[in-house]
Write a protein that holds these residues in place. Structure first.
Motif, short mmCIF file in Angstrom:
data_model
loop_
_atom_site.label_atom_id
_atom_site.label_comp_id
_atom_site.label_asym_id
_atom_site.label_seq_id
_atom_site.Cartn_x
_atom_site.Cartn_y
_atom_site.Cartn_z
N ARG A 47 -73.62 18.00 76.78
CA ARG A 47 -73.39 16.63 76.32
C ARG A 47 -74.56 16.05 75.53
O ARG A 47 -74.38 15.09 74.79
CB ARG A 47 -73.12 15.73 77.54
N HIS A 48 -75.73 16.61 75.67
CA HIS A 48 -76.90 16.06 74.97
C HIS A 48 -77.95 17.16 74.91
O HIS A 48 -78.21 17.84 75.91
CB HIS A 48 -77.43 14.84 75.76
N VAL A 49 -78.57 17.32 73.73
CA VAL A 49 -79.68 18.26 73.58
C VAL A 49 -80.80 17.54 72.85
O VAL A 49 -80.61 17.01 71.76
CB VAL A 49 -79.26 19.51 72.77
N SER A 50 -81.98 17.51 73.48
CA SER A 50 -83.17 16.94 72.85
C SER A 50 -84.17 18.05 72.59
O SER A 50 -84.41 18.91 73.44
CB SER A 50 -83.82 15.89 73.75
N LEU A 51 -84.77 18.01 71.41
CA LEU A 51 -85.81 18.96 71.02
C LEU A 51 -87.06 18.16 70.67
O LEU A 51 -87.07 17.40 69.71
CB LEU A 51 -85.34 19.78 69.81
N PRO A 54 -84.20 21.69 81.74
CA PRO A 54 -85.10 21.89 80.60
C PRO A 54 -84.35 22.59 79.46
O PRO A 54 -83.35 23.27 79.68
CB PRO A 54 -86.19 22.80 81.17
N GLY A 55 -84.87 22.42 78.24
CA GLY A 55 -84.29 23.16 77.13
C GLY A 55 -84.21 24.64 77.46
O GLY A 55 -85.15 25.22 78.03
N LEU A 56 -83.08 25.26 77.14
CA LEU A 56 -82.81 26.64 77.55
C LEU A 56 -83.44 27.65 76.59
O LEU A 56 -83.64 27.38 75.41
CB LEU A 56 -81.31 26.86 77.66
N PHE A 57 -83.71 28.83 77.12
CA PHE A 57 -84.26 29.95 76.36
C PHE A 57 -83.24 31.07 76.27
O PHE A 57 -82.52 31.35 77.23
CB PHE A 57 -85.50 30.52 77.05
N ASP A 58 -83.20 31.74 75.13
CA ASP A 58 -82.56 33.05 75.01
C ASP A 58 -83.63 33.98 74.46
O ASP A 58 -84.06 33.84 73.31
CB ASP A 58 -81.35 33.01 74.08
N ALA A 64 -90.59 17.44 75.55
CA ALA A 64 -89.29 16.89 75.97
C ALA A 64 -88.15 17.65 75.32
O ALA A 64 -87.43 17.12 74.47
CB ALA A 64 -89.22 15.40 75.66
N ASP A 65 -87.99 18.91 75.70
CA ASP A 65 -86.78 19.67 75.39
C ASP A 65 -85.88 19.53 76.61
O ASP A 65 -86.19 20.05 77.69
CB ASP A 65 -87.10 21.14 75.15
N LEU A 66 -84.76 18.82 76.45
CA LEU A 66 -83.88 18.50 77.57
C LEU A 66 -82.44 18.76 77.20
O LEU A 66 -82.03 18.57 76.04
CB LEU A 66 -84.03 17.02 77.97
N VAL A 67 -81.65 19.17 78.18
CA VAL A 67 -80.22 19.41 78.00
C VAL A 67 -79.47 18.70 79.11
O VAL A 67 -79.81 18.86 80.30
CB VAL A 67 -79.89 20.92 78.03
N VAL A 68 -78.48 17.92 78.74
CA VAL A 68 -77.61 17.26 79.71
C VAL A 68 -76.30 18.02 79.76
O VAL A 68 -75.63 18.22 78.73
CB VAL A 68 -77.37 15.78 79.33
#
Length: 403
Positions: free
Chosen positions: A393-397, A52-56, A373-377
């Motif tokens: 390699r890929h970031v979707s927001l 999943p898309g990462l959080f800081d 669809a927050d995704l990170v490859v």
């Protein structure tokens, strides 16, 4: 009809566990997770992992680095252009959601939302409320004050230093009026502020009671910069949702965290970044460097004890210096596993589903149908946390590829 894109052939960490499945996205949502999925487009993720898309949960996007002397010579407005770069760098690393823990104002958040600039989904605290002589007080022995731009009041950022019940109440209300999503306070001194001490307790009970009441009345909560033991406990007794840093946790503090169901945002990167910056020649004040060196081992030991006790952990970095080419917010994941019994999967959970829960982002932090669809490859295996920044390699927001 919306296009359907399938991320196929990778190992998926869904926010809780890993499996070999495909992920289908349509519009801004995850619509299916399973094997053998079909789509209009297919993203080949063979040999890669999908998270999943990462959080800081603890960034300061208005700050470039730890060189305060340099920053004091810069024009006030430069911080906004540095934020532009820093927000972009967060996306580069797959960080699609962040909480700015002082500095960014409502204009920065709205610029992202209106797509004037690119950046992660952003929650803002605007300022860190502290007492006179506290972590936000930039007074110097000379009688002058440091001019750290992220702390300076302006029309979009209320003054941070507050004393007494009435002034504290007004401070919380002014910060909320200015657009804050949550309230940040300092219940101890800090490492990088002159003249205070991380072990000293700041704000009295009546002031903390007002902070908690005003935040609750506005339907939000507060989180606490808290490094010393008694300041940590004071924040927890008054309902702090998370403790930031937590250098000196004792058994009672850990028990309070468990009973309050509070999070720890350890920011292990923070103390290391100060020491590393000094080693590179950045002019860190001697007092601050001594405090950072002193805190390093206590910080790691406290974090390890909290993990073993079952305290909830959310990833946050305190923003390692963006300007240094080897710095990466994602180093925090490896630091957490090195300092404690956390596994790599635990670290990924702290940066995804647990962080989403802390920030009350119900539609984020996991890969399940219906979620945004927050995704990170990520290239390679998720149990290898080395060099993550260079493996994105890929970031979707929201279903849109941004990297």
């Amino acid at each position: 009809m919306l296009k359907r894109t399938v991320f196929a052939g990778g190992t998926v960490f869904d926010g809780a566990s890993t499996s070999r499945v495909d992920v289908a996205v349509s519009g801004d949502r995850i619509v299916d997770v399973g094997t053998g999925l079909d789509g209009d487009d297919v993203v080949d993720c063979s040999g890669m992992s999908i998270v999943p898309g990462l959080f800081d949960c603890h960034v300061h996007v208005m700050v470039r680095d730890l060189d305060i002397s340099r920053a004091e010579q810069e024009p006030f407005s430069l911080q906004y252009y540095e934020a532009l770069r820093n927000l972009s760098l967060l996306l580069d690393q797959g960080i699609t959601s962040a909480r700015d823990a002082a500095g960014a104002d409502l204009g920065v958040k709205r610029a992202i939302e209106q797509k004037l600039i690119e950046g992660p989904r952003l929650q803002i605290a605007l300022v860190m409320l502290s007492q006179t002589g506290g972590h936000s007080d930039l007074h110097l022995p000379s009688g002058g004050s440091r001019s750290m731009s992220m702390m300076m009041p302006h029309p979009g950022r209320p003054r941070a230093v507050r004393d007494g019940v009435d002034d504290v109440r007004r401070g919380v209300r002014e910060v909320l009026r200015a657009g804050a999503d949550t309230i940040k306070i300092a219940t101890t001194g800090g490492v990088m502020s002159p003249g205070d001490d991380p072990r000293h307790t700041h704000f009295r009970d009546d002031e903390l009671e007002v902070i908690a009441a005003e935040a609750a009345a506005a339907g939000t909560d507060f989180f606490a910069h808290a490094q010393g033991t008694e300041g940590i406990k004071a924040a927890l007794r008054h309902g702090a949702r998370s403790i930031e840093h937590g250098y000196h946790l004792d058994d009672e503090a850990i028990d309070l965290m468990l009973r309050a169901d509070a999070w720890l945002v350890p920011t292990l990167s923070a103390t290391r970044a100060i020491v590393d910056a000094a080693d590179r020649g950045v002019p860190i004040p001697a007092e601050s460097l001594a405090l950072a060196r002193e805190a390093l081992q206590a910080h790691r030991a406290s974090f390890a004890r909290a993990v073993d006790a079952g305290v909830k952990i959310a990833m946050g970095t305190d923003s390692p210096p963006y300007a240094h080419p080897s710095a990466s917010n994602l180093d925090e994941l490896q630091l957490m596993t090195e300092a404690s019994s956390m596994t790599p999967q635990d670290a990924w959970r702290a940066a995804t589903s647990s962080a989403a829960a802390l920030l009350r982002q119900d539609g984020l932090g996991s890969i399940t149908p219906g979620m945004l669809a927050d995704l990170v490859v990520v290239d390679g295996r998720l149990d290898d946390l080395r060099g993550l920044r260079d493996r994105i390699r890929h970031v979707s927001l929201g279903g849109q590829r941004v990297r």
